[in-house]
Design a protein around this motif. Sequence first.
Motif, PDB file in Angstrom:
ATOM      1  N   LEU A  50      18.774  45.233 -21.006  1.00 48.31           N
ATOM      2  CA  LEU A  50      19.813  44.610 -21.351  1.00 48.31           C
ATOM      3  C   LEU A  50      19.745  44.308 -22.670  1.00 48.31           C
ATOM      4  O   LEU A  50      20.363  44.304 -23.568  1.00 48.31           O
ATOM      5  CB  LEU A  50      20.059  43.352 -20.706  1.00 48.31           C
ATOM      6  CG  LEU A  50      21.098  42.371 -21.000  1.00 48.31           C
ATOM      7  CD1 LEU A  50      22.438  42.975 -20.653  1.00 48.31           C
ATOM      8  CD2 LEU A  50      21.090  41.068 -20.264  1.00 48.31           C
ATOM      9  N   LEU A  51      18.481  43.962 -23.121  1.00 52.63           N
ATOM     10  CA  LEU A  51      18.074  43.408 -24.486  1.00 52.63           C
ATOM     11  C   LEU A  51      18.234  44.860 -25.349  1.00 52.63           C
ATOM     12  O   LEU A  51      18.654  44.619 -26.716  1.00 52.63           O
ATOM     13  CB  LEU A  51      16.757  43.004 -24.503  1.00 52.63           C
ATOM     14  CG  LEU A  51      16.657  41.388 -24.282  1.00 52.63           C
ATOM     15  CD1 LEU A  51      14.923  41.066 -23.933  1.00 52.63           C
ATOM     16  CD2 LEU A  51      17.441  40.538 -25.315  1.00 52.63           C
ATOM     17  N   LEU A  52      17.655  45.919 -24.794  1.00 56.28           N
ATOM     18  CA  LEU A  52      17.783  47.209 -25.626  1.00 56.28           C
ATOM     19  C   LEU A  52      19.539  47.231 -25.808  1.00 56.28           C
ATOM     20  O   LEU A  52      19.896  48.021 -26.852  1.00 56.28           O
ATOM     21  CB  LEU A  52      17.200  48.352 -24.785  1.00 56.28           C
ATOM     22  CG  LEU A  52      15.764  48.345 -24.897  1.00 56.28           C
ATOM     23  CD1 LEU A  52      15.176  49.247 -24.157  1.00 56.28           C
ATOM     24  CD2 LEU A  52      15.390  48.578 -26.570  1.00 56.28           C
ATOM     25  N   VAL A  54      21.728  45.283 -26.209  1.00 52.28           N
ATOM     26  CA  VAL A  54      22.293  44.283 -27.249  1.00 52.28           C
ATOM     27  C   VAL A  54      21.788  44.808 -28.390  1.00 52.28           C
ATOM     28  O   VAL A  54      22.632  44.802 -29.550  1.00 52.28           O
ATOM     29  CB  VAL A  54      21.723  42.902 -26.780  1.00 52.28           C
ATOM     30  CG1 VAL A  54      21.950  41.984 -27.708  1.00 52.28           C
ATOM     31  CG2 VAL A  54      22.407  42.405 -25.594  1.00 52.28           C
ATOM     32  N   HIS A  55      20.348  45.335 -28.665  1.00 48.77           N
ATOM     33  CA  HIS A  55      20.047  45.834 -29.813  1.00 48.77           C
ATOM     34  C   HIS A  55      20.837  47.203 -30.209  1.00 48.77           C
ATOM     35  O   HIS A  55      21.239  46.955 -31.623  1.00 48.77           O
ATOM     36  CB  HIS A  55      18.361  46.122 -29.711  1.00 48.77           C
ATOM     37  CG  HIS A  55      18.124  47.216 -30.833  1.00 48.77           C
ATOM     38  ND1 HIS A  55      17.656  46.721 -31.818  1.00 48.77           N
ATOM     39  CD2 HIS A  55      17.996  48.355 -30.678  1.00 48.77           C
ATOM     40  CE1 HIS A  55      17.241  47.470 -32.745  1.00 48.77           C
ATOM     41  NE2 HIS A  55      17.331  48.790 -31.953  1.00 48.77           N
ATOM     42  N   ALA A  56      21.263  47.980 -29.553  1.00 44.92           N
ATOM     43  CA  ALA A  56      21.982  49.023 -29.778  1.00 44.92           C
ATOM     44  C   ALA A  56      23.477  48.539 -30.299  1.00 44.92           C
ATOM     45  O   ALA A  56      23.965  49.236 -31.453  1.00 44.92           O
ATOM     46  CB  ALA A  56      21.827  49.950 -28.779  1.00 44.92           C
ATOM     47  N   PHE A  57      24.000  47.573 -29.608  1.00 44.52           N
ATOM     48  CA  PHE A  57      25.195  47.172 -30.083  1.00 44.52           C
ATOM     49  C   PHE A  57      25.227  46.447 -31.388  1.00 44.52           C
ATOM     50  O   PHE A  57      26.183  46.426 -32.115  1.00 44.52           O
ATOM     51  CB  PHE A  57      25.738  46.061 -28.784  1.00 44.52           C
ATOM     52  CG  PHE A  57      27.092  45.460 -29.146  1.00 44.52           C
ATOM     53  CD1 PHE A  57      28.266  46.298 -29.173  1.00 44.52           C
ATOM     54  CD2 PHE A  57      27.471  44.263 -29.696  1.00 44.52           C
ATOM     55  CE1 PHE A  57      29.543  45.658 -29.438  1.00 44.52           C
ATOM     56  CE2 PHE A  57      28.664  43.530 -29.989  1.00 44.52           C
ATOM     57  CZ  PHE A  57      29.482  44.488 -29.769  1.00 44.52           C
ATOM     58  N   THR A  58      24.103  45.513 -31.581  1.00 41.57           N
ATOM     59  CA  THR A  58      24.193  44.811 -33.059  1.00 41.57           C
ATOM     60  C   THR A  58      23.914  45.683 -34.219  1.00 41.57           C
ATOM     61  O   THR A  58      24.216  45.365 -35.044  1.00 41.57           O
ATOM     62  CB  THR A  58      23.150  43.749 -32.925  1.00 41.57           C
ATOM     63  OG1 THR A  58      21.624  44.243 -32.670  1.00 41.57           O
ATOM     64  CG2 THR A  58      23.636  42.648 -31.780  1.00 41.57           C
ATOM     65  N   THR A  59      23.166  46.734 -33.925  1.00 41.15           N
ATOM     66  CA  THR A  59      22.854  47.798 -34.935  1.00 41.15           C
ATOM     67  C   THR A  59      24.170  48.613 -35.016  1.00 41.15           C
ATOM     68  O   THR A  59      24.189  49.256 -36.265  1.00 41.15           O
ATOM     69  CB  THR A  59      21.693  48.533 -34.662  1.00 41.15           C
ATOM     70  OG1 THR A  59      21.924  49.057 -33.416  1.00 41.15           O
ATOM     71  CG2 THR A  59      20.291  47.722 -34.706  1.00 41.15           C
ATOM     72  N   GLY A  60      24.699  48.759 -34.140  1.00 40.97           N
ATOM     73  CA  GLY A  60      25.918  49.564 -34.382  1.00 40.97           C
ATOM     74  C   GLY A  60      25.911  51.098 -34.027  1.00 40.97           C
ATOM     75  O   GLY A  60      26.675  51.891 -34.470  1.00 40.97           O
ATOM     76  N   ALA A  61      24.597  51.372 -33.881  1.00 39.72           N
ATOM     77  CA  ALA A  61      24.366  52.835 -33.550  1.00 39.72           C
ATOM     78  C   ALA A  61      24.509  53.428 -32.385  1.00 39.72           C
ATOM     79  O   ALA A  61      24.548  54.873 -32.350  1.00 39.72           O
ATOM     80  CB  ALA A  61      22.770  52.840 -33.787  1.00 39.72           C
ATOM     81  N   LEU A  68      16.489  55.475 -28.483  1.00 44.77           N
ATOM     82  CA  LEU A  68      15.273  55.584 -29.547  1.00 44.77           C
ATOM     83  C   LEU A  68      14.476  54.334 -29.338  1.00 44.77           C
ATOM     84  O   LEU A  68      13.342  54.384 -29.490  1.00 44.77           O
ATOM     85  CB  LEU A  68      15.888  55.655 -30.750  1.00 44.77           C
ATOM     86  CG  LEU A  68      16.209  57.228 -31.391  1.00 44.77           C
ATOM     87  CD1 LEU A  68      17.033  56.902 -32.646  1.00 44.77           C
ATOM     88  CD2 LEU A  68      14.957  58.091 -31.505  1.00 44.77           C
ATOM     89  N   ALA A  69      15.303  53.133 -29.217  1.00 45.54           N
ATOM     90  CA  ALA A  69      14.323  51.823 -29.040  1.00 45.54           C
ATOM     91  C   ALA A  69      13.727  51.864 -27.818  1.00 45.54           C
ATOM     92  O   ALA A  69      12.619  51.421 -27.694  1.00 45.54           O
ATOM     93  CB  ALA A  69      15.411  50.692 -29.062  1.00 45.54           C
ATOM     94  N   PHE A  70      14.229  52.620 -26.727  1.00 45.46           N
ATOM     95  CA  PHE A  70      13.653  52.549 -25.631  1.00 45.46           C
ATOM     96  C   PHE A  70      12.288  53.381 -25.597  1.00 45.46           C
ATOM     97  O   PHE A  70      11.188  52.883 -25.180  1.00 45.46           O
ATOM     98  CB  PHE A  70      14.358  53.195 -24.262  1.00 45.46           C
ATOM     99  CG  PHE A  70      13.630  53.208 -23.217  1.00 45.46           C
ATOM    100  CD1 PHE A  70      13.628  52.429 -22.439  1.00 45.46           C
ATOM    101  CD2 PHE A  70      12.949  54.566 -22.641  1.00 45.46           C
ATOM    102  CE1 PHE A  70      12.719  52.431 -21.053  1.00 45.46           C
ATOM    103  CE2 PHE A  70      12.517  54.631 -21.541  1.00 45.46           C
ATOM    104  CZ  PHE A  70      12.125  53.771 -20.528  1.00 45.46           C
ATOM    105  N   TRP A  82      12.362  43.885 -30.268  1.00 43.64           N
ATOM    106  CA  TRP A  82      10.950  43.335 -29.947  1.00 43.64           C
ATOM    107  C   TRP A  82      10.936  42.620 -28.720  1.00 43.64           C
ATOM    108  O   TRP A  82       9.899  42.900 -27.793  1.00 43.64           O
ATOM    109  CB  TRP A  82      10.601  42.437 -31.124  1.00 43.64           C
ATOM    110  CG  TRP A  82      10.054  43.045 -32.444  1.00 43.64           C
ATOM    111  CD1 TRP A  82      10.773  43.406 -33.670  1.00 43.64           C
ATOM    112  CD2 TRP A  82       8.862  44.047 -32.485  1.00 43.64           C
ATOM    113  NE1 TRP A  82      10.062  44.374 -34.256  1.00 43.64           N
ATOM    114  CE2 TRP A  82       8.973  44.444 -33.718  1.00 43.64           C
ATOM    115  CE3 TRP A  82       7.819  44.056 -31.795  1.00 43.64           C
ATOM    116  CZ2 TRP A  82       7.835  45.457 -34.205  1.00 43.64           C
ATOM    117  CZ3 TRP A  82       6.761  44.719 -32.222  1.00 43.64           C
ATOM    118  CH2 TRP A  82       6.863  45.368 -33.488  1.00 43.64           C
ATOM    119  N   SER A  83      11.837  41.960 -28.344  1.00 45.44           N
ATOM    120  CA  SER A  83      12.031  41.063 -26.970  1.00 45.44           C
ATOM    121  C   SER A  83      12.013  42.365 -25.810  1.00 45.44           C
ATOM    122  O   SER A  83      11.349  42.050 -24.685  1.00 45.44           O
ATOM    123  CB  SER A  83      13.053  40.187 -27.027  1.00 45.44           C
ATOM    124  OG  SER A  83      13.209  39.271 -27.916  1.00 45.44           O
ATOM    125  N   ALA A  84      12.715  43.059 -26.106  1.00 45.40           N
ATOM    126  CA  ALA A  84      12.891  44.231 -24.997  1.00 45.40           C
ATOM    127  C   ALA A  84      11.547  44.863 -24.872  1.00 45.40           C
ATOM    128  O   ALA A  84      11.006  45.129 -23.753  1.00 45.40           O
ATOM    129  CB  ALA A  84      13.861  45.443 -25.447  1.00 45.40           C
TER     130      ALA A  84
END
Length: 148
Positions: A50-52, A54-61, A68-70, A82-84
């Motif tokens: 879920l945090l990933l 949200v991260h993808a949504f906030t960066t707009g990518a 990539l973040a996963f 970082w939290s994820a």
Amino acid sequence: MQFILSTLIIASPFLIPVIILMILRLRPLKWEGQKRAMRAAWCCYGVSLLLLAVHAFTTGAGAQEFFLAFWGSATTTTVFAWSAWIFQGLAVVALMFVVNWDTVRLFVEARQKRAEARARIAEEKAAAELAKAAEEKKAAEEKKPSEG
């Protein structure tokens, strides 16, 4: 073949839970502690996904940034990424407890046995001291009448 491999790598955030569920189907959890640790692992993993997102949504990518973040190579790191990653680490620790629960049980049982042994030794010492005091009192009482 490359397409299948790439698809599996991309889908791995969602395949990992499926694989774990298949393993649990073959080897169910025996102990309540294992079940609690597994629930904690599921919760931590779900929160990390879920945090990933949200991260993808906030960066707009979009989805690319999610994957990539996963895999730990986010283009921009946010507090959500970082939290994820922290929650993913906690999920792994919880899974370690699930897998190694027999070792944890052995440690707890050994600790309980040591505490019981200490209590038994303390009781034996107290009983020995009481017996010694009773012998000394009896010897003192036997000496008093003979002195008088």
